[in-house]
Design an enzyme around this catalytic site. Structure first.
Site, mmCIF file in Angstrom:
data_model
loop_
_atom_site.group_PDB
_atom_site.id
_atom_site.type_symbol
_atom_site.label_atom_id
_atom_site.label_comp_id
_atom_site.label_asym_id
_atom_site.label_seq_id
_atom_site.Cartn_x
_atom_site.Cartn_y
_atom_site.Cartn_z
ATOM 1 C CB SER A 1 4.626 12.252 97.801
ATOM 2 O OG SER A 1 3.666 11.236 97.675
ATOM 3 N NE ARG B 1 9.267 7.601 97.976
ATOM 4 C CZ ARG B 1 9.094 6.281 98.170
ATOM 5 N NH1 ARG B 1 10.142 5.465 98.303
ATOM 6 N NH2 ARG B 1 7.891 5.765 98.195
ATOM 7 C CD GLU C 1 8.789 11.677 98.032
ATOM 8 O OE1 GLU C 1 8.207 11.412 99.120
ATOM 9 O OE2 GLU C 1 8.574 11.048 96.986
HETATM 10 C C1 LIG Z 1 1.490 11.708 89.754
HETATM 11 C C2 LIG Z 1 2.791 11.329 90.415
HETATM 12 C C3 LIG Z 1 2.859 10.186 91.190
HETATM 13 C C4 LIG Z 1 4.061 9.807 91.810
HETATM 14 N N1 LIG Z 1 4.096 8.666 92.563
HETATM 15 C C5 LIG Z 1 5.256 8.261 93.111
HETATM 16 C C6 LIG Z 1 5.339 7.045 93.876
HETATM 17 O O1 LIG Z 1 4.378 6.322 94.038
HETATM 18 N N2 LIG Z 1 6.531 6.699 94.415
HETATM 19 C C7 LIG Z 1 7.650 7.468 94.254
HETATM 20 O O2 LIG Z 1 8.711 7.081 94.750
HETATM 21 N N3 LIG Z 1 7.601 8.622 93.561
HETATM 22 C C8 LIG Z 1 6.453 9.042 92.980
HETATM 23 N N4 LIG Z 1 6.411 10.210 92.277
HETATM 24 C C9 LIG Z 1 7.614 11.062 92.204
HETATM 25 C C10 LIG Z 1 8.535 10.763 91.010
HETATM 26 O O3 LIG Z 1 7.831 10.137 89.947
HETATM 27 C C11 LIG Z 1 9.731 9.891 91.422
HETATM 28 O O4 LIG Z 1 10.516 10.527 92.401
HETATM 29 C C12 LIG Z 1 10.617 9.563 90.215
HETATM 30 O O5 LIG Z 1 11.538 8.569 90.596
HETATM 31 C C13 LIG Z 1 11.364 10.779 89.672
HETATM 32 O O6 LIG Z 1 11.918 10.432 88.425
HETATM 33 P P1 LIG Z 1 12.155 11.536 87.296
HETATM 34 O O7 LIG Z 1 12.819 10.857 86.130
HETATM 35 O O8 LIG Z 1 10.920 12.268 86.972
HETATM 36 O O9 LIG Z 1 13.214 12.486 88.016
HETATM 37 P P2 LIG Z 1 13.217 14.089 88.137
HETATM 38 O O10 LIG Z 1 11.969 14.543 88.781
HETATM 39 O O11 LIG Z 1 13.574 14.685 86.833
HETATM 40 O O12 LIG Z 1 14.433 14.276 89.166
HETATM 41 C C14 LIG Z 1 14.286 13.860 90.511
HETATM 42 C C15 LIG Z 1 15.675 13.798 91.150
HETATM 43 O O13 LIG Z 1 16.421 12.740 90.556
HETATM 44 C C16 LIG Z 1 17.661 13.239 90.049
HETATM 45 N N5 LIG Z 1 17.982 12.486 88.831
HETATM 46 C C17 LIG Z 1 17.212 12.309 87.724
HETATM 47 N N6 LIG Z 1 17.858 11.555 86.823
HETATM 48 C C18 LIG Z 1 19.069 11.259 87.358
HETATM 49 C C19 LIG Z 1 20.210 10.505 86.901
HETATM 50 N N7 LIG Z 1 20.240 9.928 85.703
HETATM 51 N N8 LIG Z 1 21.289 10.398 87.727
HETATM 52 C C20 LIG Z 1 21.274 11.006 88.964
HETATM 53 N N9 LIG Z 1 20.239 11.713 89.436
HETATM 54 C C21 LIG Z 1 19.149 11.845 88.646
HETATM 55 C C22 LIG Z 1 17.422 14.729 89.774
HETATM 56 O O14 LIG Z 1 18.628 15.467 89.819
HETATM 57 C C23 LIG Z 1 16.497 15.078 90.943
HETATM 58 O O15 LIG Z 1 17.247 15.288 92.116
HETATM 59 C C24 LIG Z 1 5.213 10.604 91.645
HETATM 60 C C25 LIG Z 1 5.149 11.762 90.842
HETATM 61 C C26 LIG Z 1 3.958 12.126 90.230
HETATM 62 C C27 LIG Z 1 3.935 13.355 89.368
#
Ligand SMILES: Cc1cc2nc3c(=O)[nH]c(=O)nc-3n(C[C@H](O)[C@H](O)[C@H](O)COP(=O)(O)OP(=O)(O)OC[C@H]3O[C@@H](n4cnc5c(N)ncnc54)[C@H](O)[C@@H]3O)c2cc1C
Length: 306
Positions: A227, A178, A297
Site C-alpha cells: 500500500s 501504521r 505509507e
Molecule cells: C505485496 C505487499 C503486500 C503488503 N501488505 C501489507 C499488509 O497487508 N499490511 C501491512 O501492514 N503492510 C503490508 N505491506 C508493507 C510491508 O510489508 C510492511 O510495512 C512490513 O512491515 C515492512 O517490513 P520490512 O521488513 O520489509 O521493512 P522495510 O520495508 O525494509 O522498512 C520499512 C520501515 O521499517 C523500518 N525498519 C525495518 N527494520 C527495522 C528495525 N529492525 N528496527 C527499526 N526500524 C526498522 C525501516 O527503517 C523503514 O522505515 C505489503 C508490502 C507488499 C510488497
C-alpha cells in the site's frame, strides 16, 4: 559512488564482528528493485555487535535501518552514511509457555505466523500476509485482516543511536495506524508476542484463506511496495485514487497497478524517481479531485540523483 569510509570505521572498531561493505547496491534488497547504493552497508552479527558499532560510530554519520525492503523506496542517489540490515544473528523464533512467541527482528513475519500455527497458537495468523520482517512490522505497526502488530506485542527490544539497549513495553511503542511512536533512532532487535491457545488446523485454514485473498486482490508477484498511501480518515486510499482516474497511470517505467490502485509497480525499467513522481502525481490528482490529502505509507530513504 560515495567516498569509502569503511577503512576508517574498521580502524576505529577493531572489536567489530559483522560485515561492513562500502558502496553496496541496495536495489536488490528491496521489493521495488530500484535505487542507488548504501555508502556503507553493515550487517551486525548480533545485538551486542550492533550496540558496540553504534556506540563507536561518530555521531555525525547518519544511520538507516532496513528490513526486507517491502515498504521502501531507495532513491536513485543512494543512502549516505550507514545502512544496517539485520540478518542471521536476528533470525531466531521460539515458542514460549503461555502461548507466546519470541522472534528476532530479522525473522520474516510469515515464519512467525507459521511457528505459532504449528504450536497451536492463534492470533498471529495475520502475519501470514505481510511480506516484511519483524523489525519492519514493529516500526510500521504492520497489520492485516483486522489485526495489527500492536494487538499482539508484549514487548520489543531495541538499540538506540548511542548503542544503548532498551526494552519497550507495548504502551511505550505509542502505536497508531501504521505508526510507531518509539524514538526514530531505535533499531529493534527482538519482539515477544502474545497469542492464545488455538487449533493448528483451524489456524492453518485461516492462513490459507489469507494467502488466497492476497493472490486474488493484490499484485504480490510484482515489484511493488504494498500500500503506497495510508487510508485517510473516513476513506479507502484506493477508492479516492480510482475516483481521481489514476488506475493504470504511468510515469516512465512505473505504473499505478490496474489490480489494486493503492499499489505502485515497477514495470521493469523504473527508476526510484519514476515511482516517487508517480506517487506525487497521484497525491496531486486526488487532492484536486476530492480534496483528500494522501499521506505516504511507503518510506522513502536516501537522496535523489543529481
Ligand atoms: C505485496 C505487499 C503486500 C503488503 N501488505 C501489507 C499488509 O497487508 N499490511 C501491512 O501492514 N503492510 C503490508 N505491506 C508493507 C510491508 O510489508 C510492511 O510495512 C512490513 O512491515 C515492512 O517490513 P520490512 O521488513 O520489509 O521493512 P522495510 O520495508 O525494509 O522498512 C520499512 C520501515 O521499517 C523500518 N525498519 C525495518 N527494520 C527495522 C528495525 N529492525 N528496527 C527499526 N526500524 C526498522 C525501516 O527503517 C523503514 O522505515 C505489503 C508490502 C507488499 C510488497
Amino acid at each position: 559512488m560515495f567516498p569509502d569510509i569503511v577503512p576508517d570505521l574498521k580502524a576505529k572498531m577493531p572489536q567489530l564482528r559483522g560485515r561492513l561493505l562500502p558502496n553496496q547496491p541496495l536495489a536488490e534488497l528491496t521489493w521495488f528493485r530500484v535505487g542507488g547504493p548504501a555508502q556503507v552497508l553493515f550487517m551486525p552479527e548480533d545485538e551486542a555487535d550492533l550496540a558496540s558499532f553504534l556506540g563507536a560510530l561518530p555521531a555525525e554519520i547518519p544511520v538507516t535501518v532496513i528490513g526486507l525492503g517491502s515498504n521502501l523506496i531507495v532513491r536513485d542517489g543512494g543512502v549516505p552514511g550507514v545502512v544496517i540490515r539485520l540478518g542471521r544473528g536476528f533470525g531466531d523464533v521460539k515458542v514460549e509457555p503461555g502461548a507466546r512467541v519470541r522472534a528476532g527482528t530479522g525473522v520474516p513475519d510469515v515464519k512467525v505466523s507459521r511457528a505459532a500455527q504449528e504450536a497451536g497458537i492463534a492470533g498471529l495468523a495475520f502475519f501470514r500476509g505481510i511480506p516484511g520482517a519483524i523489525g519492519g512490522a514493529l516500526r510500521m505497526n504492520g497489520g492485516a485482516y483486522g489485526r495489527e502488530t500492536k494487538d499482539a506485542l508484549i514487548e520489543a527490544r531495541g538499540v538506540d543511536r548511542a548503542g544503548r539497549v532498551h526494552v519497550f513495553a507495548n504502551g511505550d511503542m505509542r502505536y497508531s495506524y501504521r505508526h510507531c511512536g518509539a524514538p526514530d533512532d531505535v533499531i529493534f532487535t527482538a519482539a515477544l508476542f502474545q497469542g492464545e491457545p488455538g487449533d493448528p488446523e483451524k489456524i492453518a485454514a485461516e492462513m490459507d484463506k489469507i494467502t488466497e485473498s492476497r493472490e486474488a486482490t493484490q499484485p504480490i508477484k510484482s515489484r511493488t511496495g504494498g500500500s503506497t498511501f495510508k487510508n485517510p480518515p473516513g476513506h479507502k486510499a484506493w477508492q479516492v485514487i480510482d475516483a481521481a482516474g489514476c488506475r493504470g497511470l504511468k510515469v516512465g517505467g512505473a505504473q499505478v497497478s490496474e489490480m489494486h490502485c493503492n499499489f505502485l509497480i515497477n514495470l521493469g525499467g523504473a527508476t526510484a524517481a519514476d515511482i516517487e513522481t508517480l506517487g506525487e502525481t497521484v497525491r496531486t490528482r486526488v487532492k484536486e479531485n476530492s480534496g483528500v490529502e494522501l499521506e505516504w505509507e511507503i518510506k522513502r530513504i536516501g537522496v535523489r540523483s543529481s
